[in-house]
Write a protein that holds these residues in place. Structure first.
Motif, PDB file in Angstrom:
ATOM      1  N   GLU A   1      -8.001   6.689  -7.541  1.00  0.00           N
ATOM      2  CA  GLU A   1      -8.646   5.875  -6.522  1.00  0.00           C
ATOM      3  C   GLU A   1     -10.063   6.373  -6.300  1.00  0.00           C
ATOM      4  OE1 GLU A   1      -6.399   3.936  -3.245  1.00  0.00           O
ATOM      5  OE2 GLU A   1      -5.111   5.697  -3.573  1.00  0.00           O
TER       6      GLU A   1
ATOM      7  N   MET B   1       1.759   6.520  -6.978  1.00  0.00           N
ATOM      8  CA  MET B   1       0.642   7.387  -7.380  1.00  0.00           C
ATOM      9  C   MET B   1       1.005   8.862  -7.213  1.00  0.00           C
ATOM     10  SD  MET B   1      -2.165   5.856  -8.512  1.00  0.00           S
ATOM     11  CE  MET B   1      -3.563   6.878  -8.039  1.00  0.00           C
ATOM     12  N   ARG B   2       1.743   9.194  -6.157  1.00  0.00           N
ATOM     13  CA  ARG B   2       2.166  10.589  -5.960  1.00  0.00           C
ATOM     14  C   ARG B   2       3.186  11.006  -7.021  1.00  0.00           C
ATOM     15  NH1 ARG B   2       1.987   8.926  -0.620  1.00  0.00           N
ATOM     16  NH2 ARG B   2       4.243   8.691  -0.518  1.00  0.00           N
TER      17      ARG B   2
ATOM     18  N   GLU C   1     -12.427   1.851  -0.741  1.00  0.00           N
ATOM     19  CA  GLU C   1     -11.083   1.280  -0.580  1.00  0.00           C
ATOM     20  C   GLU C   1     -10.858   0.134  -1.563  1.00  0.00           C
ATOM     21  OE1 GLU C   1      -7.275   0.620   0.693  1.00  0.00           O
ATOM     22  OE2 GLU C   1      -8.552   2.290   1.261  1.00  0.00           O
TER      23      GLU C   1
ATOM     24  N   ARG D   1       0.838  -1.201   0.000  1.00  0.00           N
ATOM     25  CA  ARG D   1       0.000   0.000   0.000  1.00  0.00           C
ATOM     26  C   ARG D   1       0.872   1.250   0.000  1.00  0.00           C
ATOM     27  NH1 ARG D   1      -5.069   1.560  -1.358  1.00  0.00           N
ATOM     28  NH2 ARG D   1      -4.256   3.591  -1.802  1.00  0.00           N
ATOM     29  N   GLU D   2       1.928   1.221   0.809  1.00  0.00           N
ATOM     30  CA  GLU D   2       2.854   2.351   0.876  1.00  0.00           C
ATOM     31  C   GLU D   2       3.544   2.563  -0.474  1.00  0.00           C
ATOM     32  OE1 GLU D   2       6.907   3.133   3.288  1.00  0.00           O
ATOM     33  OE2 GLU D   2       5.176   2.561   4.529  1.00  0.00           O
TER      34      GLU D   2
ATOM     35  N   PHE E   1       2.409   1.618  -3.470  1.00  0.00           N
ATOM     36  CA  PHE E   1       1.406   2.083  -4.418  1.00  0.00           C
ATOM     37  C   PHE E   1       1.142   3.576  -4.224  1.00  0.00           C
ATOM     38  CE2 PHE E   1      -3.116   2.887  -5.409  1.00  0.00           C
ATOM     39  CZ  PHE E   1      -3.080   2.647  -6.766  1.00  0.00           C
ATOM     40  N   ASP E   2       0.958   4.003  -2.986  1.00  0.00           N
ATOM     41  CA  ASP E   2       0.711   5.424  -2.705  1.00  0.00           C
ATOM     42  C   ASP E   2       1.877   6.290  -3.181  1.00  0.00           C
ATOM     43  OD1 ASP E   2      -1.729   4.770  -1.581  1.00  0.00           O
ATOM     44  OD2 ASP E   2      -1.007   4.894   0.489  1.00  0.00           O
ATOM     45  N   PHE E   3       3.101   5.828  -2.968  1.00  0.00           N
ATOM     46  CA  PHE E   3       4.287   6.564  -3.406  1.00  0.00           C
ATOM     47  C   PHE E   3       4.301   6.715  -4.926  1.00  0.00           C
ATOM     48  CE2 PHE E   3       8.716   6.419  -4.918  1.00  0.00           C
ATOM     49  CZ  PHE E   3       9.171   7.612  -4.383  1.00  0.00           C
TER      50      PHE E   3
ATOM     51  N   PRO F   1       0.444   9.147 -11.670  1.00  0.00           N
ATOM     52  CA  PRO F   1      -0.632   8.160 -11.615  1.00  0.00           C
ATOM     53  C   PRO F   1      -0.837   7.372 -12.914  1.00  0.00           C
ATOM     54  CG  PRO F   1      -1.556  10.318 -11.985  1.00  0.00           C
ATOM     55  CD  PRO F   1      -0.066  10.512 -11.798  1.00  0.00           C
TER      56      PRO F   1
END
Length: 108
Positions: free
Chosen positions: A80, A58-59, A84, A51-52, A54-56, A62
């Motif tokens: 997203e 995406m920032r 969730e 998750r971490e 993926f979030d990185f 994307p």
């Protein structure tokens, strides 16, 4: 209206030889004429580390390569949804991904 449901992989390529992330998704694509919509859900819930990552990514950007099981690919923009694990995918327009020409899957 035509539709496709199946599995695919979201890949985040830094350049032609370095893939920084791969996530298996269930994807649904619906087409009506020249328009299409697509959504995806993670095949299994993401572990905290995934998750971490993926979030990185995406920032950073994307835009991901969506690789279908038949090896065909499409550059997509991932957003997203408010639910969730649910993702909205749209075809990326030319010039929207960073470093156009280097942020895509390598030649097959």
């Amino acid at each position: 209206m035509d539709s496709h449901e199946g599995t695919a992989t979201l890949e985040w390529w830094a350049n032609r030889s370095t893939c920084l992330g791969r996530l298996r998704v269930q994807v649904v694509v619906r087409a009506a004429g020249d328009n299409w919509t697509s959504e995806a859900t993670f095949e299994s819930p993401l572990a905290a580390e995934d998750r971490e990552s993926f979030d990185f990514l995406m920032r950073l950007d994307p835009h991901f390569t969506l690789r279908f099981d038949d090896a065909s690919t499409l550059l997509v923009r991932v957003v997203e949804a408010r639910v969730e694990g649910r993702l909205i995918l749209t075809a990326a327009e030319a010039g929207t991904a960073e470093q156009t020409g280097t942020r895509h899957a390598p030649h097959q």
